[in-house]
Design a protein around this motif. Sequence first.
Motif, PDB file in Angstrom:
ATOM      1  N   THR A  39      -4.164  30.597 -25.671  1.00 26.04           N
ATOM      2  CA  THR A  39      -5.143  30.140 -25.554  1.00 26.04           C
ATOM      3  C   THR A  39      -5.042  28.112 -25.990  1.00 26.04           C
ATOM      4  N   VAL A  40      -5.951  27.489 -25.798  1.00 30.23           N
ATOM      5  CA  VAL A  40      -5.796  26.065 -25.458  1.00 30.23           C
ATOM      6  C   VAL A  40      -7.096  26.154 -26.530  1.00 30.23           C
ATOM      7  N   VAL A  41      -6.901  25.048 -27.674  1.00 27.61           N
ATOM      8  CA  VAL A  41      -7.586  24.742 -28.283  1.00 27.61           C
ATOM      9  C   VAL A  41      -8.316  23.010 -28.149  1.00 27.61           C
ATOM     10  N   THR A  42      -9.103  22.004 -28.653  1.00 26.85           N
ATOM     11  CA  THR A  42      -9.524  21.209 -28.259  1.00 26.85           C
ATOM     12  C   THR A  42     -10.177  20.362 -29.976  1.00 26.85           C
ATOM     13  N   ILE A  43      -9.412  20.022 -31.127  1.00 26.05           N
ATOM     14  CA  ILE A  43      -9.672  19.536 -31.984  1.00 26.05           C
ATOM     15  C   ILE A  43      -9.951  18.271 -31.733  1.00 26.05           C
ATOM     16  N   HIS A  44     -11.242  17.653 -32.408  1.00 27.34           N
ATOM     17  CA  HIS A  44     -11.925  16.291 -31.953  1.00 27.34           C
ATOM     18  C   HIS A  44     -11.536  15.774 -33.347  1.00 27.34           C
ATOM     19  N   ASP A  45     -11.693  16.479 -34.254  1.00 28.83           N
ATOM     20  CA  ASP A  45     -11.658  15.517 -35.944  1.00 28.83           C
ATOM     21  C   ASP A  45     -10.352  16.658 -37.051  1.00 28.83           C
ATOM     22  N   LEU A  46     -10.359  16.068 -38.051  1.00 28.12           N
ATOM     23  CA  LEU A  46     -10.096  17.449 -39.494  1.00 28.12           C
ATOM     24  C   LEU A  46     -11.439  16.514 -40.349  1.00 28.12           C
ATOM     25  N   ILE A  85      -2.384  22.347 -28.111  1.00 31.93           N
ATOM     26  CA  ILE A  85      -3.620  21.831 -29.175  1.00 31.93           C
ATOM     27  C   ILE A  85      -3.932  20.665 -28.298  1.00 31.93           C
ATOM     28  N   ILE A  86      -4.838  20.501 -27.571  1.00 34.43           N
ATOM     29  CA  ILE A  86      -5.364  19.253 -27.661  1.00 34.43           C
ATOM     30  C   ILE A  86      -6.354  18.112 -28.588  1.00 34.43           C
ATOM     31  N   THR A  87      -5.868  17.038 -28.289  1.00 39.53           N
ATOM     32  CA  THR A  87      -6.680  16.241 -29.506  1.00 39.53           C
ATOM     33  C   THR A  87      -6.723  15.067 -28.291  1.00 39.53           C
ATOM     34  N   VAL A  88      -7.519  14.720 -28.770  1.00 45.72           N
ATOM     35  CA  VAL A  88      -9.036  13.064 -27.970  1.00 45.72           C
ATOM     36  C   VAL A  88      -8.945  11.935 -28.642  1.00 45.72           C
ATOM     37  N   SER A  89      -7.298  11.727 -29.634  1.00 51.20           N
ATOM     38  CA  SER A  89      -6.889  10.846 -29.963  1.00 51.20           C
ATOM     39  C   SER A  89      -6.083  10.832 -30.426  1.00 51.20           C
ATOM     40  N   ASN A  90      -4.694   9.891 -30.365  1.00 53.29           N
ATOM     41  CA  ASN A  90      -3.836   9.698 -31.692  1.00 53.29           C
ATOM     42  C   ASN A  90      -3.805   9.996 -32.750  1.00 53.29           C
ATOM     43  N   HIS A  98       5.287  18.386 -30.229  1.00 55.23           N
ATOM     44  CA  HIS A  98       5.130  18.912 -28.810  1.00 55.23           C
ATOM     45  C   HIS A  98       4.085  19.471 -28.348  1.00 55.23           C
ATOM     46  N   LYS A  99       3.837  20.119 -29.252  1.00 50.09           N
ATOM     47  CA  LYS A  99       2.597  21.124 -28.805  1.00 50.09           C
ATOM     48  C   LYS A  99       1.479  20.505 -28.891  1.00 50.09           C
ATOM     49  N   ILE A 100       1.174  19.556 -28.990  1.00 51.24           N
ATOM     50  CA  ILE A 100      -0.057  18.860 -29.562  1.00 51.24           C
ATOM     51  C   ILE A 100      -0.405  17.672 -27.762  1.00 51.24           C
ATOM     52  N   LYS A 101      -1.472  17.557 -27.395  1.00 55.25           N
ATOM     53  CA  LYS A 101      -1.137  17.110 -25.973  1.00 55.25           C
ATOM     54  C   LYS A 101      -2.664  16.072 -26.342  1.00 55.25           C
ATOM     55  N   VAL A 102      -2.173  14.602 -26.213  1.00 54.45           N
ATOM     56  CA  VAL A 102      -3.303  13.640 -26.416  1.00 54.45           C
ATOM     57  C   VAL A 102      -4.390  13.415 -24.741  1.00 54.45           C
ATOM     58  N   ILE A 103      -5.168  13.707 -24.832  1.00 57.49           N
ATOM     59  CA  ILE A 103      -6.061  13.612 -23.500  1.00 57.49           C
ATOM     60  C   ILE A 103      -7.095  13.156 -24.044  1.00 57.49           C
ATOM     61  N   TYR A 104      -7.624  11.828 -24.203  1.00 54.18           N
ATOM     62  CA  TYR A 104      -8.932  10.753 -24.295  1.00 54.18           C
ATOM     63  C   TYR A 104     -10.035  11.643 -23.506  1.00 54.18           C
ATOM     64  N   PRO A 105     -10.687  11.919 -23.577  1.00 54.21           N
ATOM     65  CA  PRO A 105     -13.071  11.957 -23.411  1.00 54.21           C
ATOM     66  C   PRO A 105     -13.130  10.346 -22.092  1.00 54.21           C
ATOM     67  N   GLY A 106     -13.589  10.922 -21.233  1.00 54.32           N
ATOM     68  CA  GLY A 106     -14.070   9.763 -19.982  1.00 54.32           C
ATOM     69  C   GLY A 106     -15.356   9.260 -21.093  1.00 54.32           C
ATOM     70  N   ILE A 107     -16.548   8.734 -19.856  1.00 58.04           N
ATOM     71  CA  ILE A 107     -18.130   8.486 -20.062  1.00 58.04           C
ATOM     72  C   ILE A 107     -18.433   8.157 -18.552  1.00 58.04           C
ATOM     73  N   ASP A 108     -19.228   8.723 -18.642  1.00 54.65           N
ATOM     74  CA  ASP A 108     -20.364   9.147 -17.544  1.00 54.65           C
ATOM     75  C   ASP A 108     -20.594   7.375 -16.756  1.00 54.65           C
ATOM     76  N   SER A 109     -20.216   7.584 -15.459  1.00 56.19           N
ATOM     77  CA  SER A 109     -20.830   6.735 -14.731  1.00 56.19           C
ATOM     78  C   SER A 109     -22.526   5.851 -14.478  1.00 56.19           C
ATOM     79  N   ILE A 110     -22.847   6.574 -15.454  1.00 58.53           N
ATOM     80  CA  ILE A 110     -24.319   6.056 -15.143  1.00 58.53           C
ATOM     81  C   ILE A 110     -24.636   4.973 -16.129  1.00 58.53           C
TER      82      ILE A 110
END
Length: 358
Positions: A92-99, A130-135, A150-162
């Motif tokens: 399982t993979v989980v994204t945590i956006h904040d605490l 675990i994916i987090t959206v910021s450091n 090392h289990k936690i990977k920081v991956i920023y979300p994107g924004i729409d080209s619109i």
Amino acid sequence: MKKIILNGLQLEKQNSGVQYYTEYLFKALSQIKSSDFEIDILDSNTVKIKGESSLKRVMYEVFLLKSYVKKKHIDLYHSPHYIVPNIFKIPTVVTIHDLITLDFPELCKNQSVFYFRLFFKRTIHNSRAIITVSNTVKKDILRHFDVDEHKIKVIYPGIDSIFKKTIDFDVTKKYSLPEKYILFVGNIEGKKNLTRLLLAYKELINQKKIDHKLVLVGKDGWKNKSVYKTITKQNLKEHILFTGYVPKKDLPAIYSMADLFVFPSIYEGFGIPPLEAMACGTPVIVSNQGASPEVCRDACLQVNPYDIHGMAKGIEILLNNKELRKNKINLGLERVKQFNWQTTAKETLKVYEEAISI
């Protein structure tokens, strides 16, 4: 071919925050051609949950989701909304956006605080990655839980080209937008710190330093009674425009035609609206707390969200200092180039690959 399921049961017609992340992540993942993975989304079209309340969704995830995953022979499960309530035999993979439910429970719904405190620890320890959206969020997790970083990977979300500079007077007419306005976009809820924004705005009105209206775009959230009480107490009704929820197609014009965007949250794990505003060429003020400084860097003016006078001063300066406005607009247009959903999806796919191979 490995089968991956992304939980999209939170998706609704008026998406924001986590739903927005889920929607765009799946869309970007679907555009990646892979002979190794088949990625699908679990949503209301996939399974029928009687009723639309969040409680019924949670009950499905707790009691029925495990059997669905087994029946469909899923190889990896990704929860994009904080919690994996069951212990699956598959990775399982989980994204945590904040605490925020742990650090600022007073700003959250009581049932959310109970639910997250019940399941957070087991989610952290049982998830393969675990994916987090910021450091900032990664540091918060390490502060609260004993977990291998090392289990936690920081991956920023994107924004729409619109989101780009857009002038549309039909949108102006549709929402009765004033000629000059300061803008906020987000759910009308406690953590957005709108009460202090209103008081800062009132200070500027009283001192006759601005002649702008304040436009608040977003659906009604929770812990927000003080917002409406402040408007009444400070006699601000004629100065404030609530648009309610605005569909994405109308947002670029609303951002673009604002003289200033203010996002004074007490805490954000990431915060997409400031980036959308920057992409539309609008100068931005953000809180100096949470992840906003990490995400926006020097492209935005930062203020203390607890300092009403300092917030008012920041608004006044960024409205009137032409050189500073130009500088922040240009820095903003450069900064937003770092955030796109294709990159988010590719980095997320790498996490899937690693989680399955462990």
